[in-house]
Write a protein that holds these residues in place. Structure first.
Motif, PDB file in Angstrom:
ATOM      1  N   VAL A  10       0.843  -1.201   0.000  1.00 58.09           N
ATOM      2  CA  VAL A  10       0.000   0.000   0.000  1.00 58.09           C
ATOM      3  C   VAL A  10       0.877   1.248   0.000  1.00 58.09           C
ATOM      4  N   ASN A  11       1.878   1.273   0.869  1.00 60.82           N
ATOM      5  CA  ASN A  11       2.770   2.438   0.936  1.00 60.82           C
ATOM      6  C   ASN A  11       3.496   2.662  -0.389  1.00 60.82           C
ATOM      7  N   ARG A  12       3.946   1.581  -1.021  1.00 65.97           N
ATOM      8  CA  ARG A  12       4.650   1.687  -2.306  1.00 65.97           C
ATOM      9  C   ARG A  12       3.716   2.245  -3.382  1.00 65.97           C
ATOM     10  N   CYS A  13       2.494   1.779  -3.409  1.00 69.73           N
ATOM     11  CA  CYS A  13       1.537   2.259  -4.417  1.00 69.73           C
ATOM     12  C   CYS A  13       1.227   3.742  -4.227  1.00 69.73           C
ATOM     13  N   VAL A  14       1.095   4.168  -2.990  1.00 72.19           N
ATOM     14  CA  VAL A  14       0.842   5.591  -2.714  1.00 72.19           C
ATOM     15  C   VAL A  14       2.036   6.422  -3.187  1.00 72.19           C
ATOM     16  N   LYS A  15       3.249   5.970  -2.888  1.00 65.20           N
ATOM     17  CA  LYS A  15       4.443   6.688  -3.331  1.00 65.20           C
ATOM     18  C   LYS A  15       4.514   6.747  -4.856  1.00 65.20           C
ATOM     19  N   LEU A  66      -3.360   0.225  -6.319  1.00 63.79           N
ATOM     20  CA  LEU A  66      -3.583   0.734  -4.965  1.00 63.79           C
ATOM     21  C   LEU A  66      -4.928   0.267  -4.429  1.00 63.79           C
ATOM     22  N   LYS A  67      -5.948   0.316  -5.244  1.00 64.10           N
ATOM     23  CA  LYS A  67      -7.270  -0.160  -4.815  1.00 64.10           C
ATOM     24  C   LYS A  67      -7.190  -1.611  -4.368  1.00 64.10           C
ATOM     25  N   SER A  68      -6.505  -2.412  -5.167  1.00 60.00           N
ATOM     26  CA  SER A  68      -6.369  -3.825  -4.847  1.00 60.00           C
ATOM     27  C   SER A  68      -5.616  -4.031  -3.533  1.00 60.00           C
ATOM     28  N   CYS A  69      -4.515  -3.313  -3.379  1.00 58.28           N
ATOM     29  CA  CYS A  69      -3.710  -3.455  -2.160  1.00 58.28           C
ATOM     30  C   CYS A  69      -4.472  -2.988  -0.930  1.00 58.28           C
ATOM     31  N   VAL A  70      -5.222  -1.912  -1.064  1.00 59.90           N
ATOM     32  CA  VAL A  70      -6.014  -1.397   0.054  1.00 59.90           C
ATOM     33  C   VAL A  70      -7.053  -2.426   0.480  1.00 59.90           C
ATOM     34  N   GLU A  71      -7.701  -3.030  -0.502  1.00 57.74           N
ATOM     35  CA  GLU A  71      -8.713  -4.037  -0.173  1.00 57.74           C
ATOM     36  C   GLU A  71      -8.088  -5.244   0.539  1.00 57.74           C
ATOM     37  N   LEU A  72      -6.950  -5.686   0.044  1.00 58.69           N
ATOM     38  CA  LEU A  72      -6.262  -6.814   0.681  1.00 58.69           C
ATOM     39  C   LEU A  72      -5.825  -6.489   2.103  1.00 58.69           C
ATOM     40  N   LEU A  73      -5.288  -5.297   2.276  1.00 60.26           N
ATOM     41  CA  LEU A  73      -4.841  -4.907   3.609  1.00 60.26           C
ATOM     42  C   LEU A  73      -6.025  -4.778   4.555  1.00 60.26           C
ATOM     43  N   GLN A  74      -7.121  -4.243   4.064  1.00 52.81           N
ATOM     44  CA  GLN A  74      -8.308  -4.120   4.908  1.00 52.81           C
ATOM     45  C   GLN A  74      -8.823  -5.498   5.336  1.00 52.81           C
ATOM     46  N   GLU A  75      -8.788  -6.453   4.420  1.00 50.85           N
ATOM     47  CA  GLU A  75      -9.189  -7.823   4.761  1.00 50.85           C
ATOM     48  C   GLU A  75      -8.275  -8.385   5.854  1.00 50.85           C
ATOM     49  N   ALA A  76      -6.969  -8.157   5.715  1.00 55.08           N
ATOM     50  CA  ALA A  76      -6.021  -8.654   6.720  1.00 55.08           C
ATOM     51  C   ALA A  76      -6.249  -7.980   8.070  1.00 55.08           C
ATOM     52  N   ALA A  94       0.497   0.204  12.191  1.00 56.99           N
ATOM     53  CA  ALA A  94       1.035   0.797  10.966  1.00 56.99           C
ATOM     54  C   ALA A  94       0.150   0.450   9.773  1.00 56.99           C
ATOM     55  N   ALA A  95      -0.373  -0.758   9.764  1.00 55.65           N
ATOM     56  CA  ALA A  95      -1.260  -1.183   8.683  1.00 55.65           C
ATOM     57  C   ALA A  95      -2.543  -0.354   8.677  1.00 55.65           C
ATOM     58  N   LYS A  96      -3.113  -0.139   9.847  1.00 54.00           N
ATOM     59  CA  LYS A  96      -4.338   0.664   9.926  1.00 54.00           C
ATOM     60  C   LYS A  96      -4.090   2.090   9.460  1.00 54.00           C
ATOM     61  N   LYS A  97      -2.960   2.666   9.861  1.00 53.29           N
ATOM     62  CA  LYS A  97      -2.635   4.037   9.453  1.00 53.29           C
ATOM     63  C   LYS A  97      -2.397   4.125   7.947  1.00 53.29           C
ATOM     64  N   ALA A  98      -1.648   3.174   7.410  1.00 55.81           N
ATOM     65  CA  ALA A  98      -1.350   3.174   5.977  1.00 55.81           C
ATOM     66  C   ALA A  98      -2.629   3.010   5.166  1.00 55.81           C
ATOM     67  N   ASN A  99      -3.504   2.128   5.617  1.00 53.45           N
ATOM     68  CA  ASN A  99      -4.743   1.904   4.882  1.00 53.45           C
ATOM     69  C   ASN A  99      -5.647   3.131   4.956  1.00 53.45           C
ATOM     70  N   ALA A 100      -5.707   3.761   6.110  1.00 52.90           N
ATOM     71  CA  ALA A 100      -6.529   4.965   6.251  1.00 52.90           C
ATOM     72  C   ALA A 100      -6.000   6.076   5.346  1.00 52.90           C
ATOM     73  N   ALA A 101      -4.685   6.245   5.297  1.00 51.08           N
ATOM     74  CA  ALA A 101      -4.090   7.282   4.444  1.00 51.08           C
ATOM     75  C   ALA A 101      -4.338   6.982   2.967  1.00 51.08           C
ATOM     76  N   ALA A 102      -4.204   5.722   2.583  1.00 52.29           N
ATOM     77  CA  ALA A 102      -4.435   5.339   1.189  1.00 52.29           C
ATOM     78  C   ALA A 102      -5.905   5.520   0.811  1.00 52.29           C
ATOM     79  N   MET A 103      -6.801   5.128   1.704  1.00 48.58           N
ATOM     80  CA  MET A 103      -8.236   5.309   1.425  1.00 48.58           C
ATOM     81  C   MET A 103      -8.570   6.784   1.305  1.00 48.58           C
ATOM     82  N   ASP A 104      -7.962   7.612   2.139  1.00 52.44           N
ATOM     83  CA  ASP A 104      -8.183   9.050   2.064  1.00 52.44           C
ATOM     84  C   ASP A 104      -7.742   9.578   0.698  1.00 52.44           C
ATOM     85  N   LYS A 105      -6.576   9.135   0.243  1.00 49.96           N
ATOM     86  CA  LYS A 105      -6.064   9.555  -1.069  1.00 49.96           C
ATOM     87  C   LYS A 105      -6.996   9.086  -2.182  1.00 49.96           C
TER      88      LYS A 105
END
Length: 136
Positions: A10-15, A66-76, A94-105
């Motif tokens: 997720v972090n890599r996709c956002v970057k 990014l959409k795919s990674c966010v969904e996978l991370l949310q499932e985890a 860290a996972a919750k924060k990264a997912n929240a930031a990615a979803m916000d983006k």
């Protein structure tokens, strides 16, 4: 470990999306420079605009990843929420924060919500990586 890997994706996709936006702005400046240069002709401008179009297509692909990674991370995150050992870990936070930031983006820049993600087909999450749940 699974959450840490998915968080990294997720972090890599956002970057990647942030970097692509910068590249697109630089390309627009380059196009204007070519247009302003009397030594350049219309063919040069068209070629630079073609490059810009390819960059926009890349952003579409990066957004899908990014959409795919966010969904996978949310499932985890959801699966491990009940496990006290995992849910108390730094990686889980860290996972919750990264997912929240990615979803916000995704929501602010692309109008995509988590509900939209669950309705998407399956696809790839990371660059050249294995096929995961999400957008294809």
């Amino acid at each position: 470990r699974d959450i840490k890997i998915k968080t990294g994706s997720v972090n890599r996709c956002v970057k990647d999306l942030i970097f692509s936006a910068k590249e697109i702005e630089m390309q627009k400046t380059r196009i204007q420079g070519v247009k302003d240069n009397p030594e350049k002709d219309e063919h040069d401008v068209r070629k630079q605009e073609e490059v810009l179009g390819e960059m926009h297509a890349g952003v579409t692909d990066e957004t899908a990843r990014l959409k795919s990674c966010v969904e996978l991370l949310q499932e985890a995150i959801d699966v491990n929420a009940e496990d006290p050992e995992i849910s108390a870990s730094d990686e889980y936070e860290a996972a919750k924060k990264a997912n929240a930031a990615a979803m916000d983006k995704l929501e602010k820049e692309y109008g995509v919500t988590l509900a939209d993600l669950s309705a998407t087909p399956r696809g790839q999450c990371a660059r050249g990586g294995a096929t995961f749940a999400g957008v294809g």
